[in-house]
Design a protein around this motif. Structure first.
Motif, PDB file in Angstrom:
ATOM      1  N   ALA A 146      38.535  45.392  31.875  1.00  0.00           N
ATOM      2  CA  ALA A 146      37.801  44.300  32.510  1.00  0.00           C
ATOM      3  C   ALA A 146      37.126  43.414  31.469  1.00  0.00           C
ATOM      4  O   ALA A 146      37.122  42.185  31.583  1.00  0.00           O
ATOM      5  N   ALA A 147      36.550  44.040  30.434  1.00  0.00           N
ATOM      6  CA  ALA A 147      35.902  43.260  29.381  1.00  0.00           C
ATOM      7  C   ALA A 147      36.921  42.434  28.600  1.00  0.00           C
ATOM      8  O   ALA A 147      36.664  41.272  28.251  1.00  0.00           O
ATOM      9  N   ILE A 148      38.066  43.016  28.322  1.00  0.00           N
ATOM     10  CA  ILE A 148      39.124  42.301  27.602  1.00  0.00           C
ATOM     11  C   ILE A 148      39.596  41.100  28.419  1.00  0.00           C
ATOM     12  O   ILE A 148      39.786  39.998  27.889  1.00  0.00           O
ATOM     13  N   ALA A 149      39.768  41.292  29.720  1.00  0.00           N
ATOM     14  CA  ALA A 149      40.186  40.187  30.583  1.00  0.00           C
ATOM     15  C   ALA A 149      39.117  39.104  30.651  1.00  0.00           C
ATOM     16  O   ALA A 149      39.423  37.901  30.603  1.00  0.00           O
ATOM     17  N   ALA A 150      37.844  39.508  30.770  1.00  0.00           N
ATOM     18  CA  ALA A 150      36.760  38.528  30.841  1.00  0.00           C
ATOM     19  C   ALA A 150      36.665  37.721  29.551  1.00  0.00           C
ATOM     20  O   ALA A 150      36.471  36.491  29.585  1.00  0.00           O
ATOM     21  N   GLU A 151      36.798  38.382  28.413  1.00  0.00           N
ATOM     22  CA  GLU A 151      36.764  37.663  27.130  1.00  0.00           C
ATOM     23  C   GLU A 151      37.924  36.686  27.029  1.00  0.00           C
ATOM     24  O   GLU A 151      37.772  35.562  26.525  1.00  0.00           O
ATOM     25  N   HIS A 152      39.081  37.078  27.512  1.00  0.00           N
ATOM     26  CA  HIS A 152      40.263  36.209  27.520  1.00  0.00           C
ATOM     27  C   HIS A 152      40.005  34.972  28.388  1.00  0.00           C
ATOM     28  O   HIS A 152      40.330  33.845  27.985  1.00  0.00           O
ATOM     29  N   LEU A 153      39.408  35.169  29.542  1.00  0.00           N
ATOM     30  CA  LEU A 153      39.082  34.045  30.420  1.00  0.00           C
ATOM     31  C   LEU A 153      38.039  33.138  29.778  1.00  0.00           C
ATOM     32  O   LEU A 153      38.129  31.906  29.863  1.00  0.00           O
ATOM     33  N   LEU A 154      37.038  33.742  29.133  1.00  0.00           N
ATOM     34  CA  LEU A 154      36.004  32.966  28.458  1.00  0.00           C
ATOM     35  C   LEU A 154      36.602  32.068  27.382  1.00  0.00           C
ATOM     36  O   LEU A 154      36.277  30.881  27.285  1.00  0.00           O
ATOM     37  N   ARG A 155      37.491  32.620  26.588  1.00  0.00           N
ATOM     38  CA  ARG A 155      38.091  31.853  25.491  1.00  0.00           C
ATOM     39  C   ARG A 155      39.055  30.782  25.999  1.00  0.00           C
ATOM     40  O   ARG A 155      39.400  29.872  25.259  1.00  0.00           O
ATOM     41  N   ALA A 156      39.456  30.904  27.259  1.00  0.00           N
ATOM     42  CA  ALA A 156      40.288  29.876  27.881  1.00  0.00           C
ATOM     43  C   ALA A 156      39.439  28.801  28.562  1.00  0.00           C
ATOM     44  O   ALA A 156      39.984  27.917  29.238  1.00  0.00           O
ATOM     45  N   GLY A 157      38.117  28.874  28.395  1.00  0.00           N
ATOM     46  CA  GLY A 157      37.246  27.842  28.925  1.00  0.00           C
ATOM     47  C   GLY A 157      36.599  28.155  30.255  1.00  0.00           C
ATOM     48  O   GLY A 157      35.936  27.281  30.831  1.00  0.00           O
ATOM     49  N   ARG A 158      36.748  29.379  30.760  1.00  0.00           N
ATOM     50  CA  ARG A 158      36.134  29.751  32.029  1.00  0.00           C
ATOM     51  C   ARG A 158      34.773  30.413  31.785  1.00  0.00           C
ATOM     52  O   ARG A 158      34.436  30.791  30.663  1.00  0.00           O
ATOM     53  N   ARG A 159      34.007  30.542  32.853  1.00  0.00           N
ATOM     54  CA  ARG A 159      32.689  31.195  32.782  1.00  0.00           C
ATOM     55  C   ARG A 159      32.742  32.428  33.678  1.00  0.00           C
ATOM     56  O   ARG A 159      32.481  32.357  34.884  1.00  0.00           O
ATOM     57  N   PRO A 160      33.076  33.584  33.115  1.00  0.00           N
ATOM     58  CA  PRO A 160      33.315  34.770  33.940  1.00  0.00           C
ATOM     59  C   PRO A 160      32.066  35.598  34.219  1.00  0.00           C
ATOM     60  O   PRO A 160      31.135  35.670  33.415  1.00  0.00           O
ATOM     61  N   ALA A 161      32.079  36.215  35.379  1.00  0.00           N
ATOM     62  CA  ALA A 161      31.149  37.298  35.703  1.00  0.00           C
ATOM     63  C   ALA A 161      31.975  38.545  35.972  1.00  0.00           C
ATOM     64  O   ALA A 161      33.055  38.470  36.559  1.00  0.00           O
ATOM     65  N   ILE A 162      31.478  39.693  35.519  1.00  0.00           N
ATOM     66  CA  ILE A 162      32.113  40.981  35.815  1.00  0.00           C
ATOM     67  C   ILE A 162      31.259  41.687  36.854  1.00  0.00           C
ATOM     68  O   ILE A 162      30.060  41.903  36.648  1.00  0.00           O
TER      69      ILE A 162
END
Length: 354
Positions: free
Chosen positions: A173-189
């Motif tokens: 989940a953390a790896i996916a969230a970091e991937h989304l963050l680096r793609a310009g998204r603002r993730p919440a887990i």
């Protein structure tokens, strides 16, 4: 709903597990895959294989020392005369400030928090593709999917930056969230597993760019015992970006959904435009761990409420082990998400949580 899985995840087959001083069969069996996959398909999921994103996204979350350990420890361990079939620690550092050893035995103690994460010949391969599954599911969200399921096994939310534990090796989940963050998204887990997502909390604890929320059985008498208390709010730049909703043992649907209202309000206030759901199924009333008392129908209500936020959701599989209820629980959860997911005119539009 789109879903992702890789057959190499079958190859992790842990044998060692200890509870209350007694050696037992591991609850984290490969058979989980067959039951989860069938249950996801019953909810309308269509599976595809993940792409290989390489080591970069894993190294964005986990330390180089730790990744090297996971990749190399098994053959090193097997060179020890009389070593067991699996890497199992028998000594741990008194603090994380202690010296870093060169021996395989010492490094096992440094990088494995407990005996629930034995490492065998194919553990790294399965964990690697479990993480790639979550990454490819994140790519589907980035491509416009409103809800995606990642059948990630072994699970991940107890894995820290440099520490395995609780059946977990790489924090999917953390790896996916970091991937989304680096793609310009603002993730919440949002972690809905019955156990606190201590590894996820630890990875982002001093950061304010990813919100971490966990709803779980109170750790004062429940694994992971040392983390997951309400006063843990983050530190430094992350102060206020961690929320622990620790529930009394036996909390039912109504109590759980009330806590979820609080979680969703925090996610909305954070301005998250995508929600990574660490989807544990072990909060069920009949779960062997007996933490909470959510019903099968309750899982559908939980994911329906999450989808009601109007943000895209990435559901990453966490706990929920072998029992007759596992399949129906997942079918209910994914059906609830699919039925309630709805697009909004703006991915950051406010919505009434709950």
């Amino acid at each position: 709903m789109k879903a992702v899985f890789d057959d190499r995840q079958w190859r992790h087959d842990p044998k060692f597990f200890m509870a209350n001083g007694t050696r037992l069969p591991s609850p984290e069996q490969p058979e989980r895959i067959a039951r989860l996959k069938a249950a996801a398909e019953a909810a309308g999921c269509v599976f595809e294989a993940p792409a290989d994103h390489g080591m970069g996204p894993l190294a964005a979350v986990h330390s180089p020392e730790y990744l090297h350990f996971l990749r190399t420890i098994y053959p090193r361990w097997r060179r020890i005369e009389g070593a067991g079939e699996e890497v199992i620690p028998n000594i741990h550092p008194a603090s994380r400030a202690d010296g870093y050893p060169k021996s395989a035995v010492g490094q096992a103690g440094w990088h494995q928090a407990d005996t629930a994460c034995p490492i065998a010949e194919h553990t790294w391969e399965a964990a690697y593709w479990s993480a790639q599954t979550a990454l490819s599911a994140a790519d589907l969200v980035l491509g416009g999917a409103r809800a995606v399921y990642a059948l990630s096994r072994p699970p991940g939310h107890h894995a820290y930056r440099d520490l395995a534990g609780g059946f977990c090796f790489l924090n999917n989940a953390a790896i996916a969230a970091e991937h989304l963050l680096r793609a310009g998204r603002r993730p919440a887990i949002l972690d809905v597993d019955v156990h606190h997502g201590n590894g996820t909390q630890g990875i982002f604890y001093a950061r304010g760019d990813v919100l971490t929320v966990s709803i779980h059985a109170h750790p004062e008498r429940f694994y992971p015992f040392f983390w997951g208390y309400p006063q843990e709010r983050g530190e430094g730049a992350g102060l206020g970006a961690n929320l622990n909703l620790a529930l009394p043992r036996g909390t039912d649907d109504a109590g759980y959904l009330a806590a979820l209202d609080t979680a969703l309000a925090r996610i909305d206030a954070f301005g998250a435009d995508v929600v990574v759901v660490a989807l544990g199924l072990d909060a069920h009333v009949n779960d062997p761990f007996q933490g909470l008392a959510v019903t099968t129908e309750g899982f559908g209500r939980i994911t329906g409420a999450i989808a009601g936020l109007g943000r895209p959701q990435l559901y990453v599989q966490e706990g929920g082990y072998l029992s007759p209820d596992r399949g129906p629980n997942l079918t209910a959860a994914l059906s609830g998400a699919a039925a309630c997911a709805r697009p909004t005119s703006s991915s950051s539009a406010a919505a009434s949580p709950g």
